[in-house]
Scaffold this active site. Sequence first.
Site, mmCIF file in Angstrom:
data_model
loop_
_atom_site.group_PDB
_atom_site.id
_atom_site.type_symbol
_atom_site.label_atom_id
_atom_site.label_comp_id
_atom_site.label_asym_id
_atom_site.label_seq_id
_atom_site.Cartn_x
_atom_site.Cartn_y
_atom_site.Cartn_z
ATOM 1 C CG HIS A 218 -0.287 0.367 2.470
ATOM 2 N ND1 HIS A 218 0.397 -0.567 3.202
ATOM 3 C CD2 HIS A 218 -0.165 1.530 3.137
ATOM 4 C CE1 HIS A 218 0.907 0.005 4.260
ATOM 5 N NE2 HIS A 218 0.595 1.286 4.261
HETATM 6 C C1 UD1 Z 1 -2.360 5.227 5.994
HETATM 7 C C2 UD1 Z 1 -1.099 5.710 6.687
HETATM 8 C C3 UD1 Z 1 -0.032 4.634 6.646
HETATM 9 C C4 UD1 Z 1 -0.553 3.308 7.130
HETATM 10 C C5 UD1 Z 1 -1.796 2.936 6.316
HETATM 11 C C6 UD1 Z 1 -2.358 1.604 6.742
HETATM 12 C C7 UD1 Z 1 -0.657 8.128 6.586
HETATM 13 C C8 UD1 Z 1 0.190 9.154 5.955
HETATM 14 N N1 UD1 Z 1 -0.566 6.891 6.061
HETATM 15 O O1 UD1 Z 1 -2.069 5.119 4.609
HETATM 16 O O2 UD1 Z 1 1.048 5.030 7.474
HETATM 17 O O3 UD1 Z 1 0.430 2.287 6.988
HETATM 18 O O4 UD1 Z 1 -2.749 3.975 6.505
HETATM 19 O O5 UD1 Z 1 -3.523 1.264 6.082
HETATM 20 O O6 UD1 Z 1 -1.359 8.426 7.512
HETATM 21 N N2 UD1 Z 1 -9.530 4.513 1.938
HETATM 22 C C9 UD1 Z 1 -10.693 3.792 1.835
HETATM 23 N N3 UD1 Z 1 -11.246 3.335 2.984
HETATM 24 C C10 UD1 Z 1 -10.706 3.558 4.204
HETATM 25 C C11 UD1 Z 1 -9.531 4.299 4.272
HETATM 26 C C12 UD1 Z 1 -8.947 4.766 3.142
HETATM 27 O O7 UD1 Z 1 -11.225 3.568 0.755
HETATM 28 O O8 UD1 Z 1 -11.273 3.124 5.212
HETATM 29 C C13 UD1 Z 1 -8.901 5.034 0.716
HETATM 30 C C14 UD1 Z 1 -8.824 6.539 0.735
HETATM 31 O O9 UD1 Z 1 -9.922 7.103 0.132
HETATM 32 C C15 UD1 Z 1 -7.570 6.821 -0.049
HETATM 33 C C16 UD1 Z 1 -6.715 5.593 0.207
HETATM 34 O O10 UD1 Z 1 -7.567 4.577 0.706
HETATM 35 O O11 UD1 Z 1 -7.822 6.908 -1.419
HETATM 36 C C17 UD1 Z 1 -5.603 5.891 1.143
HETATM 37 O O12 UD1 Z 1 -6.041 6.241 2.461
HETATM 38 P P1 UD1 Z 1 -5.166 7.220 3.398
HETATM 39 O O13 UD1 Z 1 -5.781 7.315 4.738
HETATM 40 O O14 UD1 Z 1 -4.896 8.460 2.652
HETATM 41 O O15 UD1 Z 1 -3.738 6.585 3.535
HETATM 42 P P2 UD1 Z 1 -3.250 5.097 3.544
HETATM 43 O O16 UD1 Z 1 -2.644 4.810 2.230
HETATM 44 O O17 UD1 Z 1 -4.332 4.180 4.025
#
Ligand code: UD1
Length: 389
Positions: A218
Site C-alpha cells: 500500500h
Molecule cells: C495510511 C497511513 C499509513 C498506514 C496505512 C495503513 C498516513 C500518511 N498513512 O495510509 O502510514 O500504513 O494507513 O492502512 O497516515 N480509503 C478507503 N477506505 C478507508 C480508508 C482509506 O477507501 O477506510 C482510501 C482513501 O480514500 C484513499 C486511500 O484509501 O484513497 C488511502 O487512504 P489514506 O488514509 O490516505 O492513507 P493510507 O494509504 O491508508
Amino acid sequence: MSSGLGTVLCVVGARPNLMKMAPVLRALASHVPTIPTLLVHTGQHYDNDMSGQLFEDLQLPRPDVNLEVGSGTHAVQTADVMRLFEPVVDAHRPSCVTVVGDVNSTLACALVAAKKGIPVVHIEAGLRSHDRTMPEEINRVLTDQISDRLYTTERTAHDNLRLEGVPSDRIVFAGNVMIDSVVFGRSSARRAASTLQTLNVHPAIWGHPMGYGVVTLHRPSNVDHPEILRALLGVLAEVAESLPVVFALHPRTRNNMERFGLMDMVDPVRMALLPPQGYLEMQGLVADASVVLTDSGGLQEETTALGVPCLTLRENTERPITVEQGTNMLVGRDRDMILAAVHEILNGRGKRGRVPEYWDGHAAERISADLYQWLSASQPSGCLKGGVQ
Ligand code: UD1
C-alpha cells in the site's frame, strides 16, 4: 479505585493504530489504581473492513468521540483532524494526549496538544527509515520532537532520538505493543484454511503442497505509479508460479490497479485478491503462510514475532531489528532477489530469527506503569507540561 489522575486521551485514526492502542487501553483500565481514558477516533480510515471490524476483533471499546474526517490530501486530512480535535481537547482538558505510530492523525493530534501545553505521549517513538519521501517519516520525526514521553519498541530508536536532540530522560524502552496484540489474539486467530474457504479462494491456492504466500502492498512509492505497480505485479505473478499467493488489497492499491488497468495481470488460480482482512483472519493467514511479501511496517514486526519469513518490498525499513534479529529481509523491487529469496525459503533455507527483547506481550503494562508514575509526578498541575524531567 480511581487514581485521581486526569483523563488520558487516546487517539486512533488509521488501521495500524488499532492493534497498538487496544492493549494500551486494556492496561490503563486494569492498572491499579485505574487510569481514566477517553478514546478518540479521527475517522482517517472509515470503511468497516479498515476500521469497524477491527474494533470487534481487538475488543477495543467503541470510541467516545469520532471526528469522521475521512480521506483527503495530506494537508486537508491533517488540517481537518486538527480543526476537529481542538474542541475535544478544550472540552476534556486531558492530563495527556497519547498517540501511536506514524499516520497523519498521529502528528495532527500531537500538534494540537503540544500547542495547548498538554503533554504528548508517543508510543512507538524513534523509528526512522531515514527516507523523507515517506509521509510517515515526516510524521515520526515531527511527532517525536513535540512529545514529552516517548515509548520505544527497540533500542536503536533511543539512538535516533538522541541524535535529534530528544533528552534521554523522556525516552522509555517499553517494548512492542503491536506484539501484545499478536499474543492476545493468538488463541482466537482464525485458521487460514477456513478463511480461504469462506472467501471462495481457489483450492489450488490453499491446497498447494508448498503452502501459500501472503502479499500486502500500500506504500505510495510502490502503488501510486503505473509502471512500478505493473512491474511489481509482474514479479508477484512469477513468484506465484512456484508458490500461489493471497493478496489482501488495501483500498489505495485496489483503486490504483483498477485505474491503471492492471486487474487482468492477476491469474485467480495462482493469485487470490482478497478484501482488507479482519485482524484475526490476517493473523491466521500470516501464521500459516510460507512467506509474507509486504511493504507494511506492522507485518515486518508480526512475522518476526511469529517466526514467519518476510520479504519487505522496500529499500529501507524503520524497523531494523526485524532484519538484524528477526525473519525479515529487505528485497526492494529487485526481481532476481525476490525470486531467489522465495526459492531459498521454499527449499527450507529461509532466514531464521529470534523474537526481540520486550516483544513479549507485556509492553502496554510497562507503559501504563510508567505513565502512572510520570503523570503522578506532575500532579497537582497535571494539565501542565513537564513531569519528571
Ligand atoms: C495510511 C497511513 C499509513 C498506514 C496505512 C495503513 C498516513 C500518511 N498513512 O495510509 O502510514 O500504513 O494507513 O492502512 O497516515 N480509503 C478507503 N477506505 C478507508 C480508508 C482509506 O477507501 O477506510 C482510501 C482513501 O480514500 C484513499 C486511500 O484509501 O484513497 C488511502 O487512504 P489514506 O488514509 O490516505 O492513507 P493510507 O494509504 O491508508
